[in-house]
Write a protein that holds these residues in place. Sequence first.
Motif: not given
Length: 144
Positions: A5, A7, A107, A110-112, A114-115, A117-119
């Motif tokens: 995955y 970002i 990555w 696409d766990n929590k 990952f999300r 970290s994207s933010f």
Amino acid sequence: MSQNYCIYHDLYINTSAKNVFKGISQPDQLNNWWTKKCTGTPKMGEVYNFYFSEEDNWFGEVTACIPAKSLEITITQADLDWNGTVLDFKLAEEKGKVLLSFMHRMWKTDNKHFRISSFCWAMLLNGLKNYLEKGVIVPFKNRA
């Protein structure tokens, strides 16, 4: 077959590619928008130390570097989700601005984290933009 995955964030910064490269590669400038303390040199094979706290004292190796064009750092020691991921910054000058194309690649899930970290990268990269354009330094404790 394993899936990886990534970002992605693109943003324009109103300064030169040389200044953006310094902002993403020079430890004293990284400390103004991302790390608490940082050491490292933007040269192939060199190691960066990204220090955020005693628990989060991370390392990455420069795996590609073209000054004012691109920087790639492979994370070698961090938390489990970040280990082996790649920070990839590409710079392109366009009409007096720089398009910074950022990817955090490799990555495993696409766990929590990952999300989140994207933010966080979106917020941090906005901090980089404000630092380079306006000289704004967000105190470390207030960063994403």
